[in-house]
Scaffold this motif. Sequence first.
Motif, PDB file in Angstrom:
ATOM      1  N   PHE A 265       0.803  -1.228   0.000  1.00 10.68           N
ATOM      2  CA  PHE A 265       0.000   0.000   0.000  1.00 10.68           C
ATOM      3  C   PHE A 265       0.840   1.285   0.000  1.00 10.68           C
ATOM      4  CE2 PHE A 265      -2.421   3.310   2.270  1.00 10.68           C
ATOM      5  CZ  PHE A 265      -3.484   3.437   1.400  1.00 10.68           C
ATOM      6  N   PRO A 266       1.881   1.410   0.852  1.00 13.62           N
ATOM      7  CA  PRO A 266       2.665   2.667   0.816  1.00 13.62           C
ATOM      8  C   PRO A 266       3.327   2.912  -0.527  1.00 13.62           C
ATOM      9  CG  PRO A 266       3.119   1.424   2.823  1.00 13.62           C
ATOM     10  CD  PRO A 266       2.335   0.523   1.936  1.00 13.62           C
ATOM     11  N   LEU A 267       3.789   1.853  -1.194  1.00 14.88           N
ATOM     12  CA  LEU A 267       4.441   2.026  -2.489  1.00 14.88           C
ATOM     13  C   LEU A 267       3.444   2.506  -3.544  1.00 14.88           C
ATOM     14  CD1 LEU A 267       6.708  -1.165  -2.575  1.00 14.88           C
ATOM     15  CD2 LEU A 267       7.234   1.124  -1.709  1.00 14.88           C
ATOM     16  N   VAL A 268       2.237   1.952  -3.510  1.00 14.90           N
ATOM     17  CA  VAL A 268       1.209   2.370  -4.461  1.00 14.90           C
ATOM     18  C   VAL A 268       0.863   3.845  -4.258  1.00 14.90           C
ATOM     19  CG1 VAL A 268      -1.172   2.006  -5.196  1.00 14.90           C
ATOM     20  CG2 VAL A 268       0.270   0.038  -4.669  1.00 14.90           C
ATOM     21  N   VAL A 269       0.688   4.239  -3.006  1.00 18.64           N
ATOM     22  CA  VAL A 269       0.368   5.642  -2.702  1.00 18.64           C
ATOM     23  C   VAL A 269       1.510   6.556  -3.137  1.00 18.64           C
ATOM     24  CG1 VAL A 269      -0.096   7.294  -0.852  1.00 18.64           C
ATOM     25  CG2 VAL A 269      -1.169   5.032  -0.817  1.00 18.64           C
ATOM     26  N   LEU A 270       2.740   6.128  -2.883  1.00 17.02           N
ATOM     27  CA  LEU A 270       3.909   6.944  -3.231  1.00 17.02           C
ATOM     28  C   LEU A 270       4.005   7.156  -4.736  1.00 17.02           C
ATOM     29  CD1 LEU A 270       6.419   8.254  -1.858  1.00 17.02           C
ATOM     30  CD2 LEU A 270       7.650   6.155  -2.424  1.00 17.02           C
ATOM     31  N   VAL A 271       3.841   6.084  -5.493  1.00 19.86           N
ATOM     32  CA  VAL A 271       3.944   6.182  -6.950  1.00 19.86           C
ATOM     33  C   VAL A 271       2.796   7.011  -7.520  1.00 19.86           C
ATOM     34  CG1 VAL A 271       3.882   4.855  -9.086  1.00 19.86           C
ATOM     35  CG2 VAL A 271       5.241   4.043  -7.168  1.00 19.86           C
ATOM     36  N   MET A 272       1.588   6.824  -7.002  1.00 24.97           N
ATOM     37  CA  MET A 272       0.452   7.598  -7.499  1.00 24.97           C
ATOM     38  C   MET A 272       0.612   9.084  -7.186  1.00 24.97           C
ATOM     39  SD  MET A 272      -2.808   5.114  -6.647  1.00 24.97           S
ATOM     40  CE  MET A 272      -3.944   6.332  -7.301  1.00 24.97           C
ATOM     41  N   PHE A 273       1.139   9.401  -6.019  1.00 25.69           N
ATOM     42  CA  PHE A 273       1.294  10.796  -5.615  1.00 25.69           C
ATOM     43  C   PHE A 273       2.338  11.511  -6.473  1.00 25.69           C
ATOM     44  CE2 PHE A 273       3.062  14.172  -2.907  1.00 25.69           C
ATOM     45  CZ  PHE A 273       1.899  14.855  -2.578  1.00 25.69           C
ATOM     46  N   PHE A 274       3.430  10.805  -6.808  1.00 28.86           N
ATOM     47  CA  PHE A 274       4.509  11.408  -7.590  1.00 28.86           C
ATOM     48  C   PHE A 274       4.499  10.946  -9.042  1.00 28.86           C
ATOM     49  CE2 PHE A 274       6.279  11.635  -3.250  1.00 28.86           C
ATOM     50  CZ  PHE A 274       6.597  12.984  -3.198  1.00 28.86           C
ATOM     51  N   GLN A 275       3.354  10.503  -9.525  1.00 26.10           N
ATOM     52  CA  GLN A 275       3.277   9.946 -10.872  1.00 26.10           C
ATOM     53  C   GLN A 275       3.758  10.934 -11.940  1.00 26.10           C
ATOM     54  OE1 GLN A 275      -0.658   8.786 -11.982  1.00 26.10           O
ATOM     55  NE2 GLN A 275      -0.038   7.887 -13.930  1.00 26.10           N
ATOM     56  N   GLY A 276       3.310  12.175 -11.843  1.00 27.63           N
ATOM     57  CA  GLY A 276       3.701  13.170 -12.839  1.00 27.63           C
ATOM     58  C   GLY A 276       5.193  13.408 -12.862  1.00 27.63           C
ATOM     59  N   LYS A 277       5.804  13.519 -11.680  1.00 28.62           N
ATOM     60  CA  LYS A 277       7.247  13.735 -11.605  1.00 28.62           C
ATOM     61  C   LYS A 277       8.023  12.536 -12.126  1.00 28.62           C
ATOM     62  CE  LYS A 277       7.045  17.814  -9.682  1.00 28.62           C
ATOM     63  NZ  LYS A 277       7.485  19.020 -10.417  1.00 28.62           N
ATOM     64  N   ILE A 278       7.516  11.331 -11.867  1.00 26.50           N
ATOM     65  CA  ILE A 278       8.215  10.136 -12.334  1.00 26.50           C
ATOM     66  C   ILE A 278       8.208  10.080 -13.856  1.00 26.50           C
ATOM     67  CG2 ILE A 278       8.145   7.615 -12.353  1.00 26.50           C
ATOM     68  CD1 ILE A 278       6.930   7.729  -9.559  1.00 26.50           C
ATOM     69  N   VAL A 279       7.054  10.319 -14.448  1.00 25.39           N
ATOM     70  CA  VAL A 279       6.964  10.303 -15.910  1.00 25.39           C
ATOM     71  C   VAL A 279       7.870  11.376 -16.511  1.00 25.39           C
ATOM     72  CG1 VAL A 279       5.424  10.669 -17.870  1.00 25.39           C
ATOM     73  CG2 VAL A 279       4.648   9.351 -15.907  1.00 25.39           C
ATOM     74  N   GLN A 280       7.870  12.562 -15.918  1.00 23.21           N
ATOM     75  CA  GLN A 280       8.721  13.634 -16.410  1.00 23.21           C
ATOM     76  C   GLN A 280      10.191  13.284 -16.258  1.00 23.21           C
ATOM     77  OE1 GLN A 280       7.945  17.391 -14.550  1.00 23.21           O
ATOM     78  NE2 GLN A 280       9.475  18.508 -15.758  1.00 23.21           N
ATOM     79  N   GLY A 281      10.527  12.644 -15.147  1.00 20.63           N
ATOM     80  CA  GLY A 281      11.909  12.281 -14.923  1.00 20.63           C
ATOM     81  C   GLY A 281      12.404  11.191 -15.841  1.00 20.63           C
ATOM     82  N   LEU A 282      11.520  10.298 -16.266  1.00 21.63           N
ATOM     83  CA  LEU A 282      11.931   9.197 -17.135  1.00 21.63           C
ATOM     84  C   LEU A 282      11.917   9.575 -18.612  1.00 21.63           C
ATOM     85  CD1 LEU A 282      10.043   6.230 -15.438  1.00 21.63           C
ATOM     86  CD2 LEU A 282      12.488   6.717 -15.340  1.00 21.63           C
ATOM     87  N   THR A 283      11.202  10.623 -18.984  1.00 24.83           N
ATOM     88  CA  THR A 283      11.005  10.899 -20.404  1.00 24.83           C
ATOM     89  C   THR A 283      11.695  12.161 -20.896  1.00 24.83           C
ATOM     90  OG1 THR A 283       8.931  12.072 -19.919  1.00 24.83           O
ATOM     91  CG2 THR A 283       8.799   9.723 -20.463  1.00 24.83           C
ATOM     92  N   SER A 284      12.033  13.084 -20.005  1.00 26.92           N
ATOM     93  CA  SER A 284      12.596  14.335 -20.493  1.00 26.92           C
ATOM     94  C   SER A 284      13.532  14.936 -19.473  1.00 26.92           C
ATOM     95  CB  SER A 284      11.470  15.334 -20.816  1.00 26.92           C
ATOM     96  OG  SER A 284      10.777  15.681 -19.642  1.00 26.92           O
TER      97      SER A 284
END
Length: 289
Positions: A265-284
């Motif tokens: 559960f904590p990992l799911v919440v963490l990834v969902m909360f920072f989803q935009g930053k993760i996508v931005q960090g991996l793509t650009s």
Amino acid sequence: MPNSSSPQPKTKQINIIKLIILPLGIILLIIFCLAPLLWQFLTSIKVNQDISSLPNIYFPKRYTLDHYINLFTLRPLVHYIFNSTFVSITSTLLCLGIGTPAAYALARLTLRGEKIIIAGIIIITLFPFILIFLGLLELIKIIKLGNNYLSLIISYTAINLPLTLLVMRSFFQQLPPELEDAAKVDGYSTWQMLIEILLPLTVPALVTTGILTFIFAWNEFILALTFISQESMKTLPVAAAQLSGSLGKEIPYGSIAAMTVIGTFPLVVLVMFFQGKIVQGLTSGAVKG
């Protein structure tokens, strides 16, 4: 006339793909990915009779929270959660705190043997950490860090540091040097420039690297099982694996599933909360210019 009507079949095929096949494929993919999580959650709220029944009861009519309650009352679950959280957060902060200045130095300074250094970091990143397990074990024995949080924190930091260096270095290289020149003209020192100007621009990289490091430390099992034997210092993955021996010959599938849900559960919440930053960090990169 035949030419004017020929595009219609192709248009219909495209519409069928967009309206039916593509959504159906996405739905099936989501079900395929989420099915194990759903199965674990349903198992965690089933009564024991439904868990052991044959044939399997996939969607039970009876639900219970006893498995979760037992984890908190019969096991030191709070200690397990604290241990995993403390070790994961500390190792993540150390990785970012050590790796970010080092990555900036690799990105901006002209070092002798720079290509050899980068090649060595890449090789270490690709190297399976399990192969250095015996070396780490001997090192922990020599410095007597068994049953100590430092044994895990140091190990996780060392394993994740190469990845931090590579990701942060690539982002620093994408930042325009004019920013640093302007900061030096304004009287900024190197540390002030790094902390006040450059780091805010690399937030996507910091978040992406930090989450990857945190997930590794949170889920790691082999080192935590070997270096920590004291019950109150065990992490969640080790505690979940050892639940099978806590009730004699009976395997507590419900309690194991409940602890798996709590650990995920904590990992799911963490990834969902920072989803935009993760996508931005991996793509650009952080700055485009």
